[in-house]
Design a protein around this motif. Structure first.
Motif, PDB file in Angstrom:
ATOM      1  N   MET A   5       0.754  -1.012   0.063  1.00 19.94           N
ATOM      2  CA  MET A   5      -0.128  -0.177  -0.025  1.00 19.94           C
ATOM      3  C   MET A   5       1.025   1.375  -0.013  1.00 19.94           C
ATOM      4  O   MET A   5       0.227   2.298  -0.257  1.00 19.94           O
ATOM      5  CB  MET A   5      -0.809  -0.014   1.152  1.00 19.94           C
ATOM      6  N   LEU A   6       2.122   1.202   0.181  1.00 22.83           N
ATOM      7  CA  LEU A   6       3.134   2.383   0.338  1.00 22.83           C
ATOM      8  C   LEU A   6       3.211   3.039  -1.188  1.00 22.83           C
ATOM      9  O   LEU A   6       3.248   2.127  -2.206  1.00 22.83           O
ATOM     10  CB  LEU A   6       4.396   1.826   0.884  1.00 22.83           C
ATOM     11  N   ARG A   7       3.198   4.125  -1.234  1.00 20.04           N
ATOM     12  CA  ARG A   7       3.410   4.916  -2.278  1.00 20.04           C
ATOM     13  C   ARG A   7       4.857   5.128  -2.788  1.00 20.04           C
ATOM     14  O   ARG A   7       5.216   5.441  -3.771  1.00 20.04           O
ATOM     15  CB  ARG A   7       2.600   6.216  -2.232  1.00 20.04           C
ATOM     16  N   THR A   8       5.619   5.215  -1.757  1.00 17.77           N
ATOM     17  CA  THR A   8       7.060   5.778  -2.138  1.00 17.77           C
ATOM     18  C   THR A   8       7.577   4.741  -3.128  1.00 17.77           C
ATOM     19  O   THR A   8       8.388   5.413  -4.107  1.00 17.77           O
ATOM     20  CB  THR A   8       7.933   5.625  -0.576  1.00 17.77           C
ATOM     21  N   ALA A  10       6.359   2.973  -5.918  1.00 17.66           N
ATOM     22  CA  ALA A  10       6.050   3.647  -7.146  1.00 17.66           C
ATOM     23  C   ALA A  10       6.752   5.005  -7.657  1.00 17.66           C
ATOM     24  O   ALA A  10       7.280   5.468  -8.418  1.00 17.66           O
ATOM     25  CB  ALA A  10       4.733   3.253  -7.210  1.00 17.66           C
ATOM     26  N   ALA A  11       6.533   5.866  -6.608  1.00 17.12           N
ATOM     27  CA  ALA A  11       6.861   7.304  -6.737  1.00 17.12           C
ATOM     28  C   ALA A  11       8.635   7.403  -7.141  1.00 17.12           C
ATOM     29  O   ALA A  11       8.867   8.252  -7.923  1.00 17.12           O
ATOM     30  CB  ALA A  11       6.672   8.204  -5.540  1.00 17.12           C
ATOM     31  N   ASP A  14       8.933   6.042 -10.529  1.00 14.01           N
ATOM     32  CA  ASP A  14       8.452   6.993 -11.774  1.00 14.01           C
ATOM     33  C   ASP A  14       9.315   8.098 -11.825  1.00 14.01           C
ATOM     34  O   ASP A  14       9.380   8.655 -12.965  1.00 14.01           O
ATOM     35  CB  ASP A  14       7.070   7.375 -11.390  1.00 14.01           C
ATOM     36  N   THR A  31       6.587  15.201   0.294  1.00 17.68           N
ATOM     37  CA  THR A  31       5.739  15.971  -0.313  1.00 17.68           C
ATOM     38  C   THR A  31       5.190  17.469   0.525  1.00 17.68           C
ATOM     39  O   THR A  31       4.346  18.142   0.114  1.00 17.68           O
ATOM     40  CB  THR A  31       4.215  15.136  -0.414  1.00 17.68           C
ATOM     41  N   VAL A  41       5.379  11.075   1.046  1.00 17.41           N
ATOM     42  CA  VAL A  41       4.196  10.705   0.452  1.00 17.41           C
ATOM     43  C   VAL A  41       3.306   9.697   1.182  1.00 17.41           C
ATOM     44  O   VAL A  41       1.993   9.468   0.851  1.00 17.41           O
ATOM     45  CB  VAL A  41       4.274  10.201  -1.066  1.00 17.41           C
ATOM     46  N   ASP A  42       4.039   8.906   2.132  1.00 14.45           N
ATOM     47  CA  ASP A  42       3.423   7.845   2.779  1.00 14.45           C
ATOM     48  C   ASP A  42       3.032   8.409   4.297  1.00 14.45           C
ATOM     49  O   ASP A  42       2.647   7.671   5.286  1.00 14.45           O
ATOM     50  CB  ASP A  42       4.244   6.420   2.924  1.00 14.45           C
TER      51      ASP A  42
END
Length: 404
Positions: A5-8, A10-11, A14, A31, A41-42
């Protein structure tokens, strides 16, 4: 799984997909920020102990600086130097006064300030000192970091910064940092300037030997050579004084400034010198479309006013003593050396223990952001708004990292 579920991850991926890989950042995606803290971001919070390589001396989003930026954004952002704007005079006058110099030449980045200093020194050498055309030389120090333009890397001794970017610009002589005898020998009748960092930042916060900077000043005066102090990282409160040179009782002929001058909001740099030096430039001989723009001047004028109170210099000096006392206590417990002044420290980690990169990654996992350099060295340069408790927290996290 929570990890899914972590966004880091993928970020991070990217961010690397469409950029040249000229940096190797830590895998944290920020962020938001305020003061000495940033949030990713998390939702994880980190104590920022790098402060944008001293660009964030006043912390993230300092309210006075943000207010100045907001107010100026609603009025005027750019004119170019083809016209005069109403923020320009205050900035130049107040920065000149802070530096104790007659004139200021605003630019954008630190490297632009260095390039400006080089050009001014050469022109001064030809027009004032009488050096034959094309024969000017500038003496610099080993381990220097003044930027990454093709001219500047021509006198770098860092292979990563220099290799494969030739042909190199001539006109520079490199001598060991801290060696007055070598400097004296390198200066000849065609030398127009000595360009030095009062404390070498990228090299690992290296403080020169006692008496070195006064000796440089003496040599430059005796030999009719300009002393150019690159205070882009060391200046504007970082070391516990407005300028690191001050702490040695030295006044250079030219200050090169940047980073913190923009308040962490916009890139602002400047050269400050007296009329007999900066006055050699005439219209059309040097400039920048964005240099000294209204938004930059509005923010930077407030930076100068914050420094004029002396509050941040005093904070850096007092809190720096606390930081260095804590760090010195770790020598022999994973650290082999600690250097620096004020809220600026270079730490040499026992290379048998871990690399500087590994130390920074482990600190990041514990909520502290720092940056490595040259193998097993890391640098700490927290914002000058940091508190005693936050300094103690950073030292405690480093202690835990070194203990494994």
């Amino acid at each position: 799984m929570i990890e899914d579920m972590l966004r880091t991850p993928a970020a991070v991926q990217d961010s690397e997909r469409h950029t040249a890989h000229n940096y190797h950042p830590l895998p944290v995606v920020i962020t938001s920020a305020e003061g000495a803290w940033v949030t990713d971001v998390d939702g994880n919070r980190y104590l920022d102990c790098l402060a944008g390589y001293s660009a964030l001396n006043f912390g993230h989003r300092h309210p006075t600086l943000i207010a100045a930026a907001h107010a100026q954004l609603d009025r005027l952002t750019l004119t170019s130097r083809a016209f005069i704007h109403d923020q320009f005079a205050d900035f130049c006058r107040e920065l000149a006064a802070l530096c104790g110099k007659d004139l200021v030449l605003p630019m954008n980045t630190g490297a632009e300030a260095v390039e400006t200093g080089i050009k001014v020194a050469r022109k001064w050498g030809y027009q004032v000192k009488g050096v034959p055309a094309g024969q000017a030389n500038i003496v610099v120090a080993e381990g220097n970091f003044h930027g990454r333009t093709t001219t500047i890397v021509s006198f770098s001794t860092d292979s990563d910064a220099r290799a494969d970017f030739g042909p190199y610009t001539p006109g520079f002589r490199v001598v060991p940092y801290g060696d007055l005898a070598a400097l004296s020998e390198a200066i000849d009748e065609h030398t127009v300037a000595v360009l030095l960092e009062p404390i070498q930042g990228e090299q690992g916060v290296v403080v020169p030997p006692e008496g070195y900077l006064p000796g440089v000043r003496r040599l430059c005066t005796e030999r009719e050579v300009l002393f150019i102090a690159d205070e882009i990282q060391s200046g504007l409160g970082r070391t516990g004084a407005t300028f690191a040179c001050e702490q040695e009782g030295v006044v250079p002929d030219m200050y090169l400034l940047g980073k913190a001058l923009g308040g962490g909001i916009v890139p602002v740099s400047a050269v400050a010198a007296d009329t007999d030096v900066l006055g050699v430039l005439k219209p059309g001989q040097h400039g920048s479309t964005f240099g000294g723009n209204p938004l930059a001047c509005a923010v930077a004028t407030e930076v100068v006013r914050l420094l004029a109170t002396g509050e941040f210099q005093r904070r850096s000096a007092a809190l720096g003593e606390r930081l260095h006392a804590g760090l010195r206590g770790l020598i022999g417990q994973g650290l082999v050396a600690v250097r620096g002044r004020g809220l600026w420290a270079g730490l040499d980690i026992d290379p048998a223990l871990m690399s500087g990169r590994e130390a920074c990654e482990r600190l990041m996992e514990r909520g502290v952001l720092a940056k490595d350099t040259h193998g097993s060295t890391i640098r700490l340069a927290p914002p000058l708004v940091i508190t005693e408790e936050e300094i103690d927290h950073a030292v405690a996290q480093l202690t835990a990292v070194l203990a494994g």
